[in-house]
Design an enzyme around this catalytic site. Structure first.
Site, mmCIF file in Angstrom:
data_model
loop_
_atom_site.group_PDB
_atom_site.id
_atom_site.type_symbol
_atom_site.label_atom_id
_atom_site.label_comp_id
_atom_site.label_asym_id
_atom_site.label_seq_id
_atom_site.Cartn_x
_atom_site.Cartn_y
_atom_site.Cartn_z
ATOM 1 N N ASP A 231 0.879 -1.171 0.000
ATOM 2 C CA ASP A 231 0.000 0.000 0.000
ATOM 3 C C ASP A 231 0.915 1.220 0.000
ATOM 4 O OD1 ASP A 231 -2.077 -1.767 0.231
ATOM 5 O OD2 ASP A 231 -2.673 -1.194 2.247
ATOM 6 N N ASP A 386 -13.352 -3.397 -1.390
ATOM 7 C CA ASP A 386 -13.086 -3.034 0.008
ATOM 8 C C ASP A 386 -14.381 -3.196 0.806
ATOM 9 O OD1 ASP A 386 -10.407 -2.181 -0.541
ATOM 10 O OD2 ASP A 386 -11.210 -0.337 -1.374
HETATM 11 O O1 1PR Z 1 -10.510 3.372 -5.336
HETATM 12 O O2 1PR Z 1 -9.576 2.710 -7.529
HETATM 13 O O3 1PR Z 1 -8.592 4.608 -6.275
HETATM 14 O O4 1PR Z 1 -8.289 2.293 -5.494
HETATM 15 C C1 1PR Z 1 -7.772 2.526 -4.236
HETATM 16 C C2 1PR Z 1 -7.092 1.259 -3.792
HETATM 17 O O5 1PR Z 1 -6.418 1.533 -2.563
HETATM 18 C C3 1PR Z 1 -8.057 0.127 -3.533
HETATM 19 O O6 1PR Z 1 -7.505 -1.069 -4.056
HETATM 20 C C4 1PR Z 1 -8.129 0.025 -2.011
HETATM 21 O O7 1PR Z 1 -8.230 -1.336 -1.603
HETATM 22 C C5 1PR Z 1 -6.794 0.594 -1.584
HETATM 23 N N1 1PR Z 1 -6.865 1.323 -0.303
HETATM 24 C C6 1PR Z 1 -7.436 2.526 -0.116
HETATM 25 N N2 1PR Z 1 -7.254 2.907 1.168
HETATM 26 C C7 1PR Z 1 -6.575 1.928 1.774
HETATM 27 C C8 1PR Z 1 -6.144 1.921 3.169
HETATM 28 O O8 1PR Z 1 -5.582 0.935 3.666
HETATM 29 N N3 1PR Z 1 -6.399 3.016 3.886
HETATM 30 N N4 1PR Z 1 -5.676 -0.200 1.084
HETATM 31 C C9 1PR Z 1 -6.330 0.928 0.851
HETATM 32 C C10 1PR Z 1 -6.227 -1.371 1.012
HETATM 33 C C11 1PR Z 1 -5.918 -3.452 1.745
HETATM 34 C C12 1PR Z 1 -5.009 -4.447 1.236
HETATM 35 C C13 1PR Z 1 -4.017 -4.832 2.286
HETATM 36 C C14 1PR Z 1 -4.552 -6.146 2.752
HETATM 37 C C15 1PR Z 1 -3.582 -7.012 3.448
HETATM 38 N N5 1PR Z 1 -5.353 -2.176 1.647
HETATM 39 O O9 1PR Z 1 -4.445 -4.149 0.064
HETATM 40 O O10 1PR Z 1 -2.787 -4.843 1.720
HETATM 41 O O11 1PR Z 1 -5.668 -5.904 3.584
HETATM 42 O O12 1PR Z 1 -3.185 -6.455 4.632
HETATM 43 P P1 1PR Z 1 -2.734 -7.343 5.847
HETATM 44 O O13 1PR Z 1 -2.104 -8.582 5.281
HETATM 45 O O14 1PR Z 1 -1.717 -6.522 6.575
HETATM 46 O O15 1PR Z 1 -3.940 -7.636 6.657
HETATM 47 P P2 1PR Z 1 -9.306 3.312 -6.191
#
Ligand code: 1PR
Length: 531
Positions: A231, A386
């Site tokens: 991320d 999400d």
């Molecule tokens: O909406 O097309 O601009 O895409 C935004 C992207 O950013 C989406 O794929 C969304 O999942 C991601 N995103 C947005 N905010 C966050 C955040 O964390 N605040 N991350 C985010 C999503 C989730 C996973 C993470 C897993 C594994 N992160 O990618 O890596 O949950 O984590 P873990 O193994 O530590 O539990 P757009």
């Protein structure tokens, strides 16, 4: 000097980088005559069959390729380039192929199979070839929905087969002309060794074995993938960093967590054996990615040294810049592909498009999913979901797809549905994961990246109920994401659900569990992985 046939249809950068990594110089084809005259030609096939053929025909490259093959000049085709050698494809009815090998390209049709085939599978060599001299049964990276059938008509071309549902043609070779359905440039060390054999091979010394008939027996299988996710966003000092949230909250004592540099971490995970690397530009929904050059730079630099597939997500949508210039989602995605991405992932924009589809009941034809999938193929379009749990006392309390849960809600509710969110979980929408996944598949998406806000960063294991629900609802591959805390969680997700891949972030970034440790545990449990 290696000549590369880049006809602008996709990620040719990876092939270019792989050739350079092996110490060769790359020259681009600039006209049809270059195709015939080149000493060694690499023809990467990216995109749909129809797009590839249309671009070849537009520039007169089809005739030049046929002539080169007739002259037995060294040629290496990759992926759709193998398919283009045949008469045609079910992917693009009515579009003729190069017609060098008799036969049609068919869609994988075995019931219950995830299509596209995305991931690492083996090959069964059917004759000796100097290109496969180093091949010792390792897995190679495949990504395709269509395949060439094993058929007596192409026996003299058959170099290797692979099993996925049925046995299909995964490599062809005749004289100096070779083509692979798999991607050597994305298949790690073994892929680079195969590519190197082509680059080093001397013209005229090509045919080392006598073509033999298809041998019966032997099998290969597709591995479950282990994916490392980064991320990425700017921290408060303005540096692009890998961060990690707890249920999407990436701040600790007010500061954005900084777990390292994107390019360095991606390389570390590649060397540790990750099957894919995913970058999520988590604030992409508010920035315009083509102005957010650091992400493009991260991709370019990563793809110089990382030879497994790269996915990039965040901000893939249409956009009108301050100067009034309009960029379609396809323009944005194309820039990512040119910078080294193999797949793009769409989050918020997919939710808005599915809402529109459910309201109007017809495809718009202009959505990001449709546009990108038509040009680059379904396998290049990942939907990042999400979701967050919404508990209900009874399935009758919601119009959404509710399931009975083993983990009751705060008021003892025994049912829940999974609500889709946008803007990194900031806003919930009136749409559930099953609706989102099914409509995205219908619009042309090729894979689901299934996050879970409730489990993200908790180390408590994947949400198996969520993953099983979505996996049952679609035919495309599903990547389980969020919550991995121990190697056993990966065994659990592959045993309890049919997830095609499992992704983790925090445990890898914090060095709590290594990728090799995960793979060993999964393999010891009798589950197929790439080692
Ligand atoms: O909406 O097309 O601009 O895409 C935004 C992207 O950013 C989406 O794929 C969304 O999942 C991601 N995103 C947005 N905010 C966050 C955040 O964390 N605040 N991350 C985010 C999503 C989730 C996973 C993470 C897993 C594994 N992160 O990618 O890596 O949950 O984590 P873990 O193994 O530590 O539990 P757009």
């Amino acid at each position: 000097m290696i000549t590369l046939l880049d006809y602008g249809a996709g990620n040719v950068r990876s092939v270019r980088n792989a050739i350079r990594k092996l110490g060769f110089t790359v020259k681009d084809v600039t006209c049809a005559a270059d195709i015939v005259a080149a000493d060694k030609l690499v023809f990467p096939g990216v995109g749909s069959f129809g797009t590839v053929m249309e671009r070849l025909i537009r520039d007169g490259y089809d005739k030049a390729l046929q002539e080169r093959i007739r002259l037995n000049r060294p040629l290496l085709g990759i992926c759709v380039a193998l398919q283009a050698l045949f008469d045609g494809s079910e992917e693009s009815p009515g579009v003729p192929g190069l017609g060098v090998i008799p036969g049609m390209i068919r869609r994988f049709a075995t019931p219950g199979l995830s299509v596209p085939q995305i991931g690492w599978n083996g090959i069964l060599p059917k004759k000796d070839s100097p290109l496969l001299a180093d091949y010792k049964g390792e897995k190679l990276y495949f990504v395709h929905s269509y395949h060439a059938e094993v058929d007596d008509n192409c026996d003299d071309w058959l170099l290797a087969t692979t099993c996925y549902g049925s046995e299909f043609v995964s490599a062809v070779e005749k004289g100096n002309v070779t083509a692979f359905q798999f991607h050597p440039e994305k298949s790690g060390r073994v892929g680079l060794a195969i590519l190197n054999n082509f680059l080093c091979r001397q013209e005229g010394l090509a045919v080392s074995g006598v073509p033999s008939r298809v041998e019966k027996g032997g099998t290969t299988s597709l591995a479950k993938r282990i994916i490392a996710c980064l991320d990425v966003r700017s921290n408060d000092a303005g540096d692009l960093v890998v961060t990690k949230g707890d249920q999407y909250d990436v701040r600790e004592q007010g500061e954005v967590r900084n777990l390292g540099k994107p390019v360095d971490l991606a390389r570390r995970y590649y060397e540790a054996g990750a099957d894919e690397i995913t970058f999520l530009n988590i604030t992409g929904f508010r920035d315009f990615p083509l102005e957010d050059q650091p992400m493009l730079e991260v991709l370019k630099r990563t793809s110089e040294n990382v030879f497994v597939p790269l996915t990039i997500g965040g901000g893939i949508r249409s956009f009108t810049a301050a100067d009034g210039r309009y960029y379609s989602a396809l323009d944005v995605a194309s820039e990512y592909f040119r910078s080294g991405a193999d797949k793009i992932s769409i989050g918020s924009d997919a939710v808005y498009e599915v809402e529109r589809y459910l309201a109007e009941g017809v495809k718009s034809g202009t959505s990001a999913i449709e546009q990108i999938s038509i040009v680059y193929g379904a396998q290049a379009v990942v939907i990042s979901i999400d979701p967050r749990r919404v508990y209900v006392a009874s399935p009758d309390d919601t119009p959404h797809a509710a399931i009975a849960t083993r983990f009751p809600g705060p008021d003892g509710e025994r049912y829940c549905w999974y609500q889709c969110t946008v803007q990194g979980g900031r806003e919930g929408r009136d749409i559930d994961v099953v609706q989102l996944a099914q409509v995205c598949e219908l619009l042309g998406a090729g894979e689901i990246l299934l996050n879970c806000i409730d489990r993200d960063g908790t180390n408590s294991g994947f949400d198996l109920e969520l993953i099983a629900q979505v996996k049952k609802a679609v035919h495309i591959p599903v990547i389980a994401s969020s919550g991995a805390g121990r190697a056993e969680h990966f065994i659990e997700v592959f045993t309890a659900t049919n997830a095609d891949a499992a992704l983790a972030a925090g445990i890898f970034h914090r060095h709590e569990v290594g990728i090799d440790e995960v793979k060993k545990a999964v393999a010891d449990a009798g589950i197929e992985v790439r080692r």
